[in-house]
Design an enzyme around this catalytic site. Sequence first.
Site, PDB file in Angstrom:
ATOM      1  N   ASN A 282      64.049 -20.322 -52.272  1.00  0.00           N
ATOM      2  CA  ASN A 282      64.993 -19.452 -52.972  1.00  0.00           C
ATOM      3  C   ASN A 282      65.209 -20.047 -54.369  1.00  0.00           C
ATOM      4  O   ASN A 282      65.889 -21.049 -54.511  1.00  0.00           O
ATOM      5  CB  ASN A 282      66.310 -19.392 -52.179  1.00  0.00           C
ATOM      6  CG  ASN A 282      67.381 -18.592 -52.895  1.00  0.00           C
ATOM      7  OD1 ASN A 282      67.114 -17.950 -53.915  1.00  0.00           O
ATOM      8  ND2 ASN A 282      68.595 -18.639 -52.368  1.00  0.00           N
ATOM      9  N   TRP A 283      64.616 -19.388 -55.345  1.00  0.00           N
ATOM     10  CA  TRP A 283      64.684 -19.943 -56.710  1.00  0.00           C
ATOM     11  C   TRP A 283      66.024 -19.684 -57.383  1.00  0.00           C
ATOM     12  O   TRP A 283      66.274 -20.182 -58.473  1.00  0.00           O
ATOM     13  CB  TRP A 283      63.549 -19.357 -57.569  1.00  0.00           C
ATOM     14  CG  TRP A 283      62.180 -19.770 -57.150  1.00  0.00           C
ATOM     15  CD1 TRP A 283      61.838 -20.613 -56.134  1.00  0.00           C
ATOM     16  CD2 TRP A 283      60.939 -19.357 -57.744  1.00  0.00           C
ATOM     17  NE1 TRP A 283      60.480 -20.759 -56.055  1.00  0.00           N
ATOM     18  CE2 TRP A 283      59.900 -19.996 -57.034  1.00  0.00           C
ATOM     19  CE3 TRP A 283      60.605 -18.507 -58.804  1.00  0.00           C
ATOM     20  CZ2 TRP A 283      58.554 -19.822 -57.353  1.00  0.00           C
ATOM     21  CZ3 TRP A 283      59.263 -18.324 -59.122  1.00  0.00           C
ATOM     22  CH2 TRP A 283      58.256 -18.976 -58.410  1.00  0.00           C
ATOM     23  N   LYS A 284      66.844 -18.856 -56.762  1.00  0.00           N
ATOM     24  CA  LYS A 284      68.169 -18.524 -57.324  1.00  0.00           C
ATOM     25  C   LYS A 284      68.036 -18.084 -58.784  1.00  0.00           C
ATOM     26  O   LYS A 284      67.022 -17.485 -59.157  1.00  0.00           O
ATOM     27  CB  LYS A 284      69.125 -19.715 -57.141  1.00  0.00           C
ATOM     28  CG  LYS A 284      69.165 -20.187 -55.682  1.00  0.00           C
ATOM     29  CD  LYS A 284      70.280 -21.143 -55.376  1.00  0.00           C
ATOM     30  CE  LYS A 284      70.221 -21.527 -53.902  1.00  0.00           C
ATOM     31  NZ  LYS A 284      71.307 -22.411 -53.509  1.00  0.00           N
TER      32      LYS A 284
ATOM     33  N   HIS B 111      73.382 -14.168 -48.816  1.00  0.00           N
ATOM     34  CA  HIS B 111      73.439 -15.586 -49.170  1.00  0.00           C
ATOM     35  C   HIS B 111      74.889 -15.972 -49.450  1.00  0.00           C
ATOM     36  O   HIS B 111      75.663 -15.174 -49.980  1.00  0.00           O
ATOM     37  CB  HIS B 111      72.556 -15.856 -50.394  1.00  0.00           C
ATOM     38  CG  HIS B 111      72.368 -17.319 -50.637  1.00  0.00           C
ATOM     39  ND1 HIS B 111      73.314 -18.079 -51.277  1.00  0.00           N
ATOM     40  CD2 HIS B 111      71.361 -18.161 -50.290  1.00  0.00           C
ATOM     41  CE1 HIS B 111      72.882 -19.338 -51.315  1.00  0.00           C
ATOM     42  NE2 HIS B 111      71.708 -19.418 -50.727  1.00  0.00           N
TER      43      HIS B 111
ATOM     44  N   GLY C 234      73.210 -27.307 -52.235  1.00  0.00           N
ATOM     45  CA  GLY C 234      73.253 -27.857 -53.588  1.00  0.00           C
ATOM     46  C   GLY C 234      74.110 -29.110 -53.724  1.00  0.00           C
ATOM     47  O   GLY C 234      74.415 -29.539 -54.833  1.00  0.00           O
TER      48      GLY C 234
ATOM     49  N   SER D 198      70.275 -28.346 -48.985  1.00  0.00           N
ATOM     50  CA  SER D 198      69.787 -29.663 -49.420  1.00  0.00           C
ATOM     51  C   SER D 198      68.566 -30.148 -48.627  1.00  0.00           C
ATOM     52  O   SER D 198      68.424 -31.351 -48.386  1.00  0.00           O
ATOM     53  CB  SER D 198      70.906 -30.708 -49.387  1.00  0.00           C
ATOM     54  OG  SER D 198      71.941 -30.334 -50.277  1.00  0.00           O
TER      55      SER D 198
ATOM     56  N   GLY E   4      66.431 -24.359 -51.637  1.00  0.00           N
ATOM     57  CA  GLY E   4      66.861 -24.030 -52.993  1.00  0.00           C
ATOM     58  C   GLY E   4      66.222 -24.978 -53.997  1.00  0.00           C
ATOM     59  O   GLY E   4      65.035 -24.857 -54.329  1.00  0.00           O
ATOM     60  N   GLY E   5      66.993 -25.949 -54.449  1.00  0.00           N
ATOM     61  CA  GLY E   5      66.572 -26.860 -55.516  1.00  0.00           C
ATOM     62  C   GLY E   5      65.168 -27.422 -55.368  1.00  0.00           C
ATOM     63  O   GLY E   5      64.381 -27.418 -56.326  1.00  0.00           O
TER      64      GLY E   5
HETATM   65  P1  13P Z   1      69.682 -26.156 -51.861  1.00  0.00           P
HETATM   66  O1  13P Z   1      68.384 -26.440 -51.162  1.00  0.00           O
HETATM   67  O2  13P Z   1      69.579 -26.294 -53.355  1.00  0.00           O
HETATM   68  O3  13P Z   1      70.824 -26.902 -51.264  1.00  0.00           O
HETATM   69  O4  13P Z   1      70.001 -24.598 -51.632  1.00  0.00           O
HETATM   70  C1  13P Z   1      69.915 -24.089 -50.357  1.00  0.00           C
HETATM   71  C2  13P Z   1      70.024 -22.619 -50.433  1.00  0.00           C
HETATM   72  O5  13P Z   1      71.072 -22.074 -50.750  1.00  0.00           O
HETATM   73  C3  13P Z   1      68.821 -21.820 -50.167  1.00  0.00           C
HETATM   74  O6  13P Z   1      69.125 -20.479 -50.046  1.00  0.00           O
END
Ligand code: 13P
Length: 251
Positions: A9-11, A95, A173, A213, A234-235
């Site tokens: 998920n690149w957000k 989300h 995050g 995370s 995410g990250g």
């Molecule tokens: P992180 O991996 O950055 O904690 O984010 C997780 C997330 O929200 C994936 O949708």
Amino acid sequence: MRKPFIAGNWKMNNTRAEAKALVEALKPLVAGIDNVEIAVAPAFTCLEAVSPLLAGSNIGLSAQNIAYAPSGAYTGEVSAAMLKDVGCVYAIIGHSERRQFFGETDASVAKRVRAALDNGIIPIVCIGETLQEREDGRTFDVVLTQLVEGLAAVESSEATLVVIAYEPVWAIGTGKTATPEQAQEVHAAIRARLAECFGGEIAEAIRIQYGGSVNASNAKTLLGQKDIDGALVGGASLKADAFVEIIRGAC
Ligand code: 13P
């Protein structure tokens, strides 16, 4: 057997050029991996740029949201037909950032899930408790309510298409991952509730991703848990080498 599913998920990150570069870096690293389902979810603005680069690869395209209405006066929303048109196979729905910052509710999640399924898009339905809810001992209540309400419009016959992502909000995050035991405990409860809703056989076939995370060092142990069938990252999905390490952890 549930095929592990790792999605990035690149957000709200990456311009089109950055998105294309990331996909080009990722493709050769994951080429030939066929025992893990892989997807990336760029921002809406990057879908068209990324889509042709993924054609013929083993990486699927996901949106980060999907409108519940088919078309019309819904400023800022993107419909299922539009997402199909650009090549999306999946859509992330509900989300916690959508719930927290943009007022998404279990009711709107249920409608978006319905829109996805009606249009042949696989919904990745996100559920998870906040730190306060965990500390108050309400984790199971919150997560299972989100699950049942979010899947309220799903028929048993289509339930195996749905992917659940358990993402404890306090782990997103923050660098604070749920321990494998903490995550497994909730995943098992989710699967038990899915069995009540759809029957045991169907529940056994539904993939439940963990998110929060996830990184190259913790992925393998998390993914080794019985009811953890993948990850929503995410990250760490913004760097090709870190993301591929997580994918290898699922192989
Ligand atoms: P992180 O991996 O950055 O904690 O984010 C997780 C997330 O929200 C994936 O949708």
